[in-house]
Design a protein around this motif. Structure first.
Motif, short mmCIF file in Angstrom:
data_model
loop_
_atom_site.label_atom_id
_atom_site.label_comp_id
_atom_site.label_asym_id
_atom_site.label_seq_id
_atom_site.Cartn_x
_atom_site.Cartn_y
_atom_site.Cartn_z
N VAL A 1 0.04 -0.68 11.33
CA VAL A 1 0.78 -0.50 9.93
C VAL A 1 -0.07 -1.67 9.06
CG1 VAL A 1 2.94 -1.50 8.75
CG2 VAL A 1 3.15 0.28 10.69
N GLU A 2 -0.35 -2.74 9.94
CA GLU A 2 -1.21 -3.82 8.99
C GLU A 2 -2.49 -3.14 8.31
OE1 GLU A 2 -2.66 -6.65 6.99
OE2 GLU A 2 -0.80 -6.95 8.06
N ASN A 3 -3.05 -2.24 9.07
CA ASN A 3 -4.20 -1.55 8.37
C ASN A 3 -3.91 -0.57 7.23
OD1 ASN A 3 -6.21 -2.76 10.14
ND2 ASN A 3 -6.09 -1.01 11.57
N PHE A 4 -2.72 0.00 7.43
CA PHE A 4 -2.41 0.75 6.47
C PHE A 4 -1.98 -0.05 4.97
CE2 PHE A 4 1.59 2.55 4.19
CZ PHE A 4 0.93 3.84 3.59
N ILE A 5 -1.09 -1.12 5.11
CA ILE A 5 -0.61 -1.96 4.09
C ILE A 5 -2.08 -2.64 3.43
CG2 ILE A 5 0.20 -4.33 3.46
CD1 ILE A 5 2.44 -3.54 5.74
N THR B 1 -10.98 8.81 -10.66
CA THR B 1 -11.76 8.05 -9.28
C THR B 1 -10.76 8.65 -8.11
OG1 THR B 1 -12.19 5.99 -10.46
CG2 THR B 1 -12.28 5.99 -8.11
N ARG B 2 -11.50 9.01 -7.28
CA ARG B 2 -10.88 9.54 -6.00
C ARG B 2 -11.05 8.75 -4.65
NH1 ARG B 2 -8.86 11.39 -9.51
NH2 ARG B 2 -8.38 13.66 -10.09
N TYR B 3 -10.26 8.48 -3.75
CA TYR B 3 -10.66 7.37 -2.82
C TYR B 3 -10.23 8.29 -1.41
CZ TYR B 3 -9.85 3.78 -6.24
OH TYR B 3 -10.12 2.66 -7.20
N VAL B 4 -11.11 7.82 -0.48
CA VAL B 4 -10.83 8.25 0.94
C VAL B 4 -10.58 6.84 1.71
CG1 VAL B 4 -11.67 9.17 2.77
CG2 VAL B 4 -12.55 10.28 0.69
N ARG B 5 -9.56 6.92 2.42
CA ARG B 5 -9.16 5.74 3.15
C ARG B 5 -9.76 5.70 4.54
NH1 ARG B 5 -3.61 4.31 1.81
NH2 ARG B 5 -3.81 2.97 3.94
N ILE B 6 -10.21 4.52 4.80
CA ILE B 6 -10.82 4.05 6.15
C ILE B 6 -9.86 2.73 6.73
CG2 ILE B 6 -12.77 3.41 7.45
CD1 ILE B 6 -14.53 3.95 4.66
N ASP B 7 -8.74 3.35 7.24
CA ASP B 7 -7.63 2.24 7.57
C ASP B 7 -8.15 1.29 8.43
OD1 ASP B 7 -6.22 3.62 5.76
OD2 ASP B 7 -4.48 3.63 6.87
N ARG B 8 -9.04 1.96 9.60
CA ARG B 8 -9.48 0.95 10.59
C ARG B 8 -10.40 -0.17 10.37
NH1 ARG B 8 -12.71 5.40 10.59
NH2 ARG B 8 -14.91 5.21 10.83
N HIS B 9 -10.93 -0.07 9.17
CA HIS B 9 -11.80 -1.17 8.41
C HIS B 9 -10.84 -1.77 7.12
CE1 HIS B 9 -15.11 -0.37 10.90
NE2 HIS B 9 -15.28 0.82 10.50
N GLN B 10 -9.67 -1.35 6.94
CA GLN B 10 -9.06 -1.69 5.82
C GLN B 10 -9.62 -1.54 4.67
OE1 GLN B 10 -7.56 -5.78 6.60
NE2 GLN B 10 -6.60 -5.29 8.61
N GLY C 1 -16.09 1.09 -0.28
CA GLY C 1 -15.65 -0.16 -0.29
C GLY C 1 -15.84 -0.91 0.72
N GLU C 2 -15.83 -2.25 0.45
CA GLU C 2 -16.35 -3.29 1.46
C GLU C 2 -15.17 -3.64 2.73
OE1 GLU C 2 -17.77 -6.90 0.33
OE2 GLU C 2 -19.16 -6.00 -1.29
N PRO C 3 -15.50 -3.59 3.84
CA PRO C 3 -14.59 -3.56 4.81
C PRO C 3 -14.03 -4.99 4.62
CG PRO C 3 -16.51 -2.64 5.90
CD PRO C 3 -17.01 -3.31 4.42
N LYS C 4 -12.77 -5.17 5.31
CA LYS C 4 -12.17 -6.58 5.10
C LYS C 4 -12.46 -6.87 6.57
CE LYS C 4 -10.66 -5.89 1.26
NZ LYS C 4 -11.48 -6.38 -0.06
N GLN C 5 -12.59 -8.40 6.78
CA GLN C 5 -13.10 -8.89 8.07
C GLN C 5 -11.72 -9.52 8.81
OE1 GLN C 5 -15.74 -8.74 9.46
NE2 GLN C 5 -16.36 -7.52 7.67
#
Length: 304
Positions: A240-244, A271-280, A295-299
């Protein structure tokens, strides 16, 4: 939700100087073609006002978009003029702020894109249920977490917060309501719920602005609110945190496009987006650049 009609246009109207323009609320807006060849003022430059101004501009002769937050001089793009706060109506002339001075223009139609009141006509005195939804205050109380009635939590109000990603937020709220009704979670005591509701209604909500009209405004506070509601329903976890956090990343990226655009310019919608939730994070395709960019992954997993 009945329309929010700005009283200033009535109390400051001077009808002695000639005929007055037709005044409508955006709830009455149906087709831009009906404004063909006319001079139109849209009061309010948020989502509906900006979008309606853009649509009408393809048919109207002139469109004035009045934004109370615009403090600079008039900006012009094609036949759309972005101006400051509308101050009064003198006959068919509208007076507005233009930088540090007042200016005016003649209009045929005034379209109030000023939002809506909260109203629940099915809850009245006979309901014997304390509920306040005072016109012009734009808040509902007493609510715990802007969702549950503080005294009667089996009654809930979904979707009241605005300036949010509504579908994601309402999903979290729905899970919290379902968990409560099924007895899967336990809310705080009535005393705690009432105290929280009173603080929310007097502080200006999550923004803490002190303005009662901001009670249900979330904007950048929606992510922490979503976490709070997810924890309340017992569904909060790493997924859920990754989703948010991915929602937040995409929301802010899209917003960074929009803030540089003239109000109503909807190029960012291509603009079209593809989610990469595991990297937020995300990938996006910018149709203006015809390219795919990551997009840049969140650390930080808590992120924000």
């Amino acid at each position: 939700l009945p329309p929010f009609l700005d009283p200033s246009l009535n109390t400051h109207t001077d009808k002695s100087t000639g005929g007055t323009p037709r005044i409508l609320h955006s709830i009455e807006y149906d087709s831009p073609e009906e404004f063909a060849g006319q001079r139109v003022l849209c009061v309010g430059a948020r989502a509906s006002g900006a979008d309606i101004a853009r649509e009408i501009s393809k048919h109207a002769s002139e469109v004035y978009l009045s934004d109370s937050t615009h403090v600079d001089e008039m900006r012009v793009e094609n036949n759309v003029m972005l101006v400051g706060r509308t101050t009064r109506l003198e006959g068919n002339r509208v007076v507005y702020a233009n930088g540090g001075r007042e200016d005016s223009c003649e209009v045929d139609v005034i379209l109030l894109c000023s939002g809506y009141h909260y109203q629940f006509p099915f809850i009245d005195n006979e309901s014997q249920l304390p509920l306040n939804a005072i016109p012009y205050e734009r808040r509902v109380s007493p609510l715990y977490k802007q969702l549950f009635h503080a005294h009667h939590p089996n009654l809930s109000f979904l979707g009241l917060p605005h300036s949010t990603l509504p579908f994601a937020l309402c999903e979290f709220q729905s899970e919290a309501v379902a968990a409560h009704l099924l007895g899967l979670t336990e809310l705080p005591s009535e005393e705690e719920r009432v105290k929280d509701a009173e603080n929310d209604a007097t502080s200006g909500g999550w923004s803490g602005s002190g303005n009662v009209r901001d009670t249900h405004f979330l904007g950048g506070f929606q992510w922490e609110y979503s976490r709070d509601i997810a924890k309340l329903s017992g569904v909060y976890n790493d997924e859920v945190e990754n989703f948010i956090s991915t929602n937040k990343a995409i929301y802010e990226h899209s917003g960074s496009y929009r803030k540089h655009l003239f109000p109503g310019d909807d190029a960012y919608r291509q603009t079209r987006y593809v989610r990469i939730d595991r990297h937020q994070s995300f990938e996006f395709t910018d149709y203006n650049l015809k390219s795919k960019i990551s997009g840049e992954p969140k650390q930080n997993s808590s992120g924000f």
